[in-house]
Design a protein around this motif. Structure first.
Motif, PDB file in Angstrom:
ATOM      1  N   TYR A  35      73.500  33.167  60.862  1.00  0.00           N
ATOM      2  CA  TYR A  35      73.768  31.813  61.333  1.00  0.00           C
ATOM      3  C   TYR A  35      73.944  30.821  60.186  1.00  0.00           C
ATOM      4  O   TYR A  35      73.128  30.790  59.255  1.00  0.00           O
ATOM      5  CB  TYR A  35      72.637  31.343  62.250  1.00  0.00           C
ATOM      6  CG  TYR A  35      72.492  32.200  63.475  1.00  0.00           C
ATOM      7  CD1 TYR A  35      73.366  32.039  64.547  1.00  0.00           C
ATOM      8  CD2 TYR A  35      71.508  33.175  63.557  1.00  0.00           C
ATOM      9  CE1 TYR A  35      73.242  32.832  65.683  1.00  0.00           C
ATOM     10  CE2 TYR A  35      71.384  33.973  64.682  1.00  0.00           C
ATOM     11  CZ  TYR A  35      72.261  33.799  65.741  1.00  0.00           C
ATOM     12  OH  TYR A  35      72.143  34.588  66.853  1.00  0.00           O
ATOM     13  N   ARG A  37      73.393  27.667  60.168  1.00  0.00           N
ATOM     14  CA  ARG A  37      72.300  26.698  60.103  1.00  0.00           C
ATOM     15  C   ARG A  37      71.076  27.234  59.343  1.00  0.00           C
ATOM     16  O   ARG A  37      70.163  26.485  59.021  1.00  0.00           O
ATOM     17  CB  ARG A  37      71.886  26.274  61.511  1.00  0.00           C
ATOM     18  CG  ARG A  37      71.294  27.397  62.344  1.00  0.00           C
ATOM     19  CD  ARG A  37      70.893  26.915  63.737  1.00  0.00           C
ATOM     20  NE  ARG A  37      70.357  27.973  64.530  1.00  0.00           N
ATOM     21  CZ  ARG A  37      71.039  28.668  65.430  1.00  0.00           C
ATOM     22  NH1 ARG A  37      72.303  28.392  65.650  1.00  0.00           N
ATOM     23  NH2 ARG A  37      70.462  29.630  66.115  1.00  0.00           N
ATOM     24  N   SER A  38      71.060  28.532  59.067  1.00  0.00           N
ATOM     25  CA  SER A  38      69.898  29.142  58.410  1.00  0.00           C
ATOM     26  C   SER A  38      70.156  29.503  56.951  1.00  0.00           C
ATOM     27  O   SER A  38      69.425  30.303  56.375  1.00  0.00           O
ATOM     28  CB  SER A  38      69.474  30.394  59.188  1.00  0.00           C
ATOM     29  OG  SER A  38      69.115  30.050  60.507  1.00  0.00           O
ATOM     30  N   LEU A  41      67.145  29.138  54.700  1.00  0.00           N
ATOM     31  CA  LEU A  41      66.122  30.107  55.077  1.00  0.00           C
ATOM     32  C   LEU A  41      66.445  31.492  54.505  1.00  0.00           C
ATOM     33  O   LEU A  41      65.585  32.151  53.923  1.00  0.00           O
ATOM     34  CB  LEU A  41      66.005  30.180  56.603  1.00  0.00           C
ATOM     35  CG  LEU A  41      64.991  31.155  57.164  1.00  0.00           C
ATOM     36  CD1 LEU A  41      63.578  30.738  56.786  1.00  0.00           C
ATOM     37  CD2 LEU A  41      65.123  31.241  58.672  1.00  0.00           C
ATOM     38  N   TYR A  42      67.689  31.937  54.660  1.00  0.00           N
ATOM     39  CA  TYR A  42      68.092  33.244  54.116  1.00  0.00           C
ATOM     40  C   TYR A  42      67.942  33.267  52.601  1.00  0.00           C
ATOM     41  O   TYR A  42      67.353  34.183  52.028  1.00  0.00           O
ATOM     42  CB  TYR A  42      69.542  33.573  54.469  1.00  0.00           C
ATOM     43  CG  TYR A  42      69.844  33.680  55.938  1.00  0.00           C
ATOM     44  CD1 TYR A  42      69.053  34.422  56.795  1.00  0.00           C
ATOM     45  CD2 TYR A  42      70.958  33.045  56.474  1.00  0.00           C
ATOM     46  CE1 TYR A  42      69.344  34.524  58.146  1.00  0.00           C
ATOM     47  CE2 TYR A  42      71.267  33.143  57.830  1.00  0.00           C
ATOM     48  CZ  TYR A  42      70.459  33.885  58.659  1.00  0.00           C
ATOM     49  OH  TYR A  42      70.758  33.981  59.985  1.00  0.00           O
TER      50      TYR A  42
END
Length: 77
Positions: A35, A37-38, A41-42
């Motif tokens: 995604y 939007r992540s 985070l990744y």
């Protein structure tokens, strides 16, 4: 697949979350849905995972990194 894994590792070390996201989304990475939007985070999760698999050691005032998964040292002067 090996080329994209090397590129992802390089991006995690030296690149941006956007670059890492782009590499993770490549078909040859063979990952499930990644995604947009992540991205942070990744990127940060992979970076922290790499950090946890190594230990920084000072050897004669030279910073050396021991990689637990490969049992190798890398020293930076």
């Amino acid at each position: 697949m090996e080329a994209v894994v090397l590129a992802i590792n390089r991006s995690v070390d030296e690149g941006s979350p956007a670059e890492t996201l782009s590499l993770l989304q490549r078909p040859e990475a063979m990952l499930p849905t990644v995604y947009n939007r992540s991205a942070y985070l990744y990127h940060n999760g992979l970076k922290m995972g790499k950090i946890e698999k190594q230990e920084v050691i000072l050897v004669n005032s030279v910073k050396c990194i021991f990689h637990f998964d490969s049992w190798k040292f890398r020293c930076v002067m």
